[in-house]
Design an enzyme around this catalytic site. Structure first.
Site, PDB file in Angstrom:
ATOM      1  N   GLU A 190     -76.858 -18.952 -46.083  1.00 39.68           N
ATOM      2  CA  GLU A 190     -76.330 -19.698 -45.430  1.00 39.68           C
ATOM      3  C   GLU A 190     -76.716 -20.347 -44.426  1.00 39.68           C
ATOM      4  O   GLU A 190     -76.057 -21.982 -44.744  1.00 39.68           O
ATOM      5  CB  GLU A 190     -75.254 -18.745 -44.569  1.00 39.68           C
ATOM      6  CG  GLU A 190     -75.229 -17.218 -45.592  1.00 39.68           C
ATOM      7  CD  GLU A 190     -74.086 -16.312 -44.996  1.00 39.68           C
ATOM      8  OE1 GLU A 190     -74.667 -16.554 -43.353  1.00 39.68           O
ATOM      9  OE2 GLU A 190     -73.723 -16.025 -45.342  1.00 39.68           O
ATOM     10  N   ASP A 313     -77.637  -0.613 -41.080  1.00 37.89           N
ATOM     11  CA  ASP A 313     -79.423  -0.849 -41.212  1.00 37.89           C
ATOM     12  C   ASP A 313     -79.966  -0.074 -41.281  1.00 37.89           C
ATOM     13  O   ASP A 313     -81.251  -0.110 -41.891  1.00 37.89           O
ATOM     14  CB  ASP A 313     -79.040  -2.204 -40.341  1.00 37.89           C
ATOM     15  CG  ASP A 313     -78.060  -3.306 -41.150  1.00 37.89           C
ATOM     16  OD1 ASP A 313     -77.681  -3.524 -42.186  1.00 37.89           O
ATOM     17  OD2 ASP A 313     -78.337  -4.405 -40.408  1.00 37.89           O
ATOM     18  N   HIS A 445     -49.217 -17.169 -59.443  1.00 32.98           N
ATOM     19  CA  HIS A 445     -49.366 -18.537 -60.110  1.00 32.98           C
ATOM     20  C   HIS A 445     -49.187 -19.487 -58.809  1.00 32.98           C
ATOM     21  O   HIS A 445     -47.702 -20.246 -58.355  1.00 32.98           O
ATOM     22  CB  HIS A 445     -49.165 -19.120 -61.287  1.00 32.98           C
ATOM     23  CG  HIS A 445     -49.333 -20.442 -61.967  1.00 32.98           C
ATOM     24  ND1 HIS A 445     -50.133 -20.686 -62.027  1.00 32.98           N
ATOM     25  CD2 HIS A 445     -48.063 -21.772 -61.787  1.00 32.98           C
ATOM     26  CE1 HIS A 445     -49.918 -22.489 -62.365  1.00 32.98           C
ATOM     27  NE2 HIS A 445     -49.018 -22.316 -62.330  1.00 32.98           N
TER      28      HIS A 445
HETATM   29  P1  NAD Z   1     -83.187 -10.229 -48.098  1.00 33.55           P
HETATM   30  O1  NAD Z   1     -83.709  -9.744 -48.341  1.00 33.55           O
HETATM   31  O2  NAD Z   1     -81.764 -10.591 -48.827  1.00 33.55           O
HETATM   32  O3  NAD Z   1     -83.865 -11.992 -49.014  1.00 33.55           O
HETATM   33  C1  NAD Z   1     -85.011 -12.460 -48.485  1.00 33.55           C
HETATM   34  C2  NAD Z   1     -85.006 -12.967 -50.068  1.00 33.55           C
HETATM   35  O4  NAD Z   1     -86.835 -13.191 -49.503  1.00 33.55           O
HETATM   36  C3  NAD Z   1     -85.872 -12.340 -51.053  1.00 33.55           C
HETATM   37  O5  NAD Z   1     -84.934 -13.175 -52.145  1.00 33.55           O
HETATM   38  C4  NAD Z   1     -87.157 -12.224 -50.847  1.00 33.55           C
HETATM   39  O6  NAD Z   1     -87.878 -12.534 -52.506  1.00 33.55           O
HETATM   40  C5  NAD Z   1     -87.646 -13.350 -49.870  1.00 33.55           C
HETATM   41  N1  NAD Z   1     -88.627 -13.479 -50.133  1.00 33.55           N
HETATM   42  C6  NAD Z   1     -89.707 -12.296 -49.216  1.00 33.55           C
HETATM   43  N2  NAD Z   1     -90.667 -12.364 -49.055  1.00 33.55           N
HETATM   44  C7  NAD Z   1     -90.854 -13.964 -48.714  1.00 33.55           C
HETATM   45  C8  NAD Z   1     -92.072 -14.536 -49.130  1.00 33.55           C
HETATM   46  N3  NAD Z   1     -93.032 -14.753 -48.514  1.00 33.55           N
HETATM   47  N4  NAD Z   1     -91.763 -16.393 -49.693  1.00 33.55           N
HETATM   48  C9  NAD Z   1     -90.993 -16.794 -50.079  1.00 33.55           C
HETATM   49  N5  NAD Z   1     -89.881 -15.357 -50.397  1.00 33.55           N
HETATM   50  C10 NAD Z   1     -89.692 -14.061 -50.021  1.00 33.55           C
HETATM   51  O7  NAD Z   1     -82.992 -10.975 -47.396  1.00 33.55           O
HETATM   52  P2  NAD Z   1     -82.097 -11.979 -45.673  1.00 33.55           P
HETATM   53  O8  NAD Z   1     -81.912 -12.942 -46.689  1.00 33.55           O
HETATM   54  O9  NAD Z   1     -82.877 -12.571 -44.807  1.00 33.55           O
HETATM   55  O10 NAD Z   1     -80.868 -10.935 -44.854  1.00 33.55           O
HETATM   56  C11 NAD Z   1     -81.416  -9.346 -44.547  1.00 33.55           C
HETATM   57  C12 NAD Z   1     -80.198  -8.840 -44.931  1.00 33.55           C
HETATM   58  O11 NAD Z   1     -79.133  -9.398 -43.965  1.00 33.55           O
HETATM   59  C13 NAD Z   1     -79.544  -9.086 -46.574  1.00 33.55           C
HETATM   60  O12 NAD Z   1     -79.686  -7.277 -47.088  1.00 33.55           O
HETATM   61  C14 NAD Z   1     -78.295  -9.329 -46.756  1.00 33.55           C
HETATM   62  O13 NAD Z   1     -77.871  -8.818 -47.816  1.00 33.55           O
HETATM   63  C15 NAD Z   1     -77.860  -9.619 -44.940  1.00 33.55           C
HETATM   64  N6  NAD Z   1     -77.360 -10.473 -44.760  1.00 33.55           N
HETATM   65  C16 NAD Z   1     -75.946 -10.261 -45.376  1.00 33.55           C
HETATM   66  C17 NAD Z   1     -75.345 -11.471 -44.959  1.00 33.55           C
HETATM   67  C18 NAD Z   1     -73.996 -12.102 -45.697  1.00 33.55           C
HETATM   68  O14 NAD Z   1     -72.899 -10.297 -46.211  1.00 33.55           O
HETATM   69  N7  NAD Z   1     -73.247 -12.569 -45.770  1.00 33.55           N
HETATM   70  C19 NAD Z   1     -76.002 -12.514 -44.334  1.00 33.55           C
HETATM   71  C20 NAD Z   1     -76.652 -12.757 -43.943  1.00 33.55           C
HETATM   72  C21 NAD Z   1     -77.587 -11.729 -43.907  1.00 33.55           C
END
Ligand code: NAD
Length: 466
Positions: A190, A313, A445
């Site tokens: 995002e 959470d 539609h």
């Molecule tokens: P996330 O866990 O969804 O994604 C983090 C990503 O970072 C993962 O794909 C992971 O593989 C990657 N990652 C982790 N360590 C890394 C590293 N050292 N190097 C490279 N990549 C690495 O976490 P987020 O995006 O921080 O979001 C946190 C939580 O908040 C999530 O559960 C998410 O679903 C929620 N959230 C939801 C929304 C929404 O519904 N629109 C918006 C924001 C956050």
């Protein structure tokens, strides 16, 4: 006074649970250390949507010609874009204050800790205005949420200046010309989408083998293609080994396929997941059972300690506002002995980038891992009249049915407005709809939602418009 319920934390879990408890006739207090509405309203879901709306409008007016329109070259006032987002958050924060009053819920501003008590743990609040207040209740609900995970070992820690977590990225000190985003989950994508729309060079680093790794593989692939078209750069399967300040910017060292690479940018966003806010609450002394950093609860939100509930959470994944609200409202009904809502509803997930991504139920990969025999249908928006007319032909709807029973198991969408469309699938799965139900539903539609019907028909090779 002894309350029936004290809720700790006023995010979408805590404040909605408090309201339901009050509706159930319970006398309720809510303790909040910072702002009513928690992360979601103040530092998460809502203010990011305001930023993303500005970005979407900016993208559209940059393509006026596509719609037969003309206009002068658009620009933006970054400070005003951010101010608008902060104002939206403030409005909603005020709204929660109003709701607390309306429902006669006492708001206590301060930091709560728990101690052994009679019916439930006793709540001691260090008040923001100074002093202490001890609150006793028959039930206590922990709705304390989570915060950004940082990785000190590699320097991936917010410095509030060039290395940001979501909080900094929401109230930035400047518009960066270039950004490295670590993590391609919802937060990373995002913010990458927002800053890219305003012109930043964005490189997203993802440790796993695809972006948005919780989504269906086909959606991840389509999303990557769409974002690359918008100028995003990706390093996939890339391990970040070091984040450091360098000159006026940052250097992010990564290892991709055994090769070391250094990415340089003006700033960096750390979006590598979250940690539950479970420290300093007195949980250890009470003997509250934990599970991998989260508070262990049962299907009604009860912990192993008498009178103590935990929702949202702080009680484990998925870390989503709507999951927290559902759990809290359910727990508030349970403790008041009321009729209970669905225990295990499907929890949708949405990413509000351009394009949007939304899903509910299981992915094709999970269906395979579970050994399920499935039928799959797909329909692209490029064959949907409304999407073409709107100039939004990218993306698709994918549906997964159980081959034997026809039950809808999962739905995966990417494209414009799909975060508004996925609720049809949420309702369908909650009501145990089958392929036949979806195929027999009349969709208005012209709408993009007709792709739901067509994808369902495709599962039987009976698509009409393609
Ligand atoms: P996330 O866990 O969804 O994604 C983090 C990503 O970072 C993962 O794909 C992971 O593989 C990657 N990652 C982790 N360590 C890394 C590293 N050292 N190097 C490279 N990549 C690495 O976490 P987020 O995006 O921080 O979001 C946190 C939580 O908040 C999530 O559960 C998410 O679903 C929620 N959230 C939801 C929304 C929404 O519904 N629109 C918006 C924001 C956050």
């Amino acid at each position: 006074m002894t309350y029936d319920l004290v809720v700790i934390g006023s995010g979408p879990g805590g404040y909605e649970g408090a309201i339901r408890a009050s509706q159930n006739g319970l006398k309720v207090a809510i303790v909040e250390r910072e702002l009513l509405g928690g992360i979601c309203l103040n530092w998460g879901c809502i203010p990011t949507k305001a930023l993303l709306k500005s970005a979407e409008v900016f993208d559209k007016i940059n393509h006026l010609g596509d719609y037969g329109l003309t206009g002068e070259k658009p620009g933006f006032d970054f400070e005003k874009v951010v101010q608008r987002s902060r104002a939206v958050a403030k409005q909603l924060n005020g709204g929660v204050g109003y709701l607390m009053k309306k429902n006669k819920i006492d708001v206590i501003e301060g930091f709560a800790t728990l101690e052994p008590g009679k019916d439930a743990p006793k709540v001691r609040v260090k008040l923001n205005k100074g002093g202490e207040q001890v609150v006793e209740a028959k039930n206590v609900m922990l709705a304390v949420g989570a915060r950004a995970r940082e990785i000190p070992a590699i320097g991936a820690v917010s410095d509030g200046d060039r290395i940001w977590t979501y909080r900094n990225a929401l109230s930035p000190n400047r518009m960066p010309k270039s950004l490295v985003v670590i993590g391609s989950g919802a937060i990373g994508i995002e913010f990458a989408s927002f800053y890219r729309s305003l012109g930043a060079e964005v490189t997203v680093v993802e440790a796993l083998d695809r972006i948005l790794p919780v989504e269906d593989k086909e959606v991840s692939a389509e999303a990557q293609k769409a974002f690359e078209k918008r100028g995003f750069k990706f390093r996939i399967g890339a391990k970040v080994t070091k984040v450091e300040k360098s000159g006026a910017g940052v250097k992010v060292s990564v290892e991709v396929g055994g090769k070391a690479e250094v990415l340089e940018a003006e700033g960096c966003i750390v979006a590598v997941g979250i940690v539950a806010n479970t420290e300093n609450l007195g949980l250890e002394k009470l003997g509250v059972e934990m599970d991998r950093g989260h508070i262990k609860n049962d299907s009604h939100g009860k912990t192993n300690v008498k009178g103590l509930y935990a929702i949202g959470d702080c009680a484990g994944p998925p870390w989503l506002a709507h999951k927290a609200s559902h759990e809290a409202v359910h727990a508030a009904d349970y403790m008041a002995g009321k009729k209970l809502s669905n225990l295990n509803p499907p929890i949708p997930g949405c990413t509000y980038a351009t394009p949007e991504v939304a899903s509910v139920g299981i992915t094709e990969q999970v269906a395979k891992e579970k050994g399920l025999d499935v039928k799959i249908g797909r329909f692209p928006f490029k064959a949907n009249g409304k999407a073409i007319a709107a100039g939004e032909p990218g993306g698709f709807v994918k549906v997964i049915f159980d081959k034997k029973t026809g039950a809808l198991l999962g739905a995966h969408l990417i494209g414009a407005n799909v975060t508004e469309m996925v609720q049809g699938f949420c309702l369908a799965i909650t009501m145990e709809a089958t392929e036949e139900d979806l195929q027999g539903t009349v969709f208005p539609h012209p709408t993009m939602s007709e792709a739901i019907l067509e994808a369902s028909l495709d599962a039987d090779g009976r698509m009409i418009n393609l």
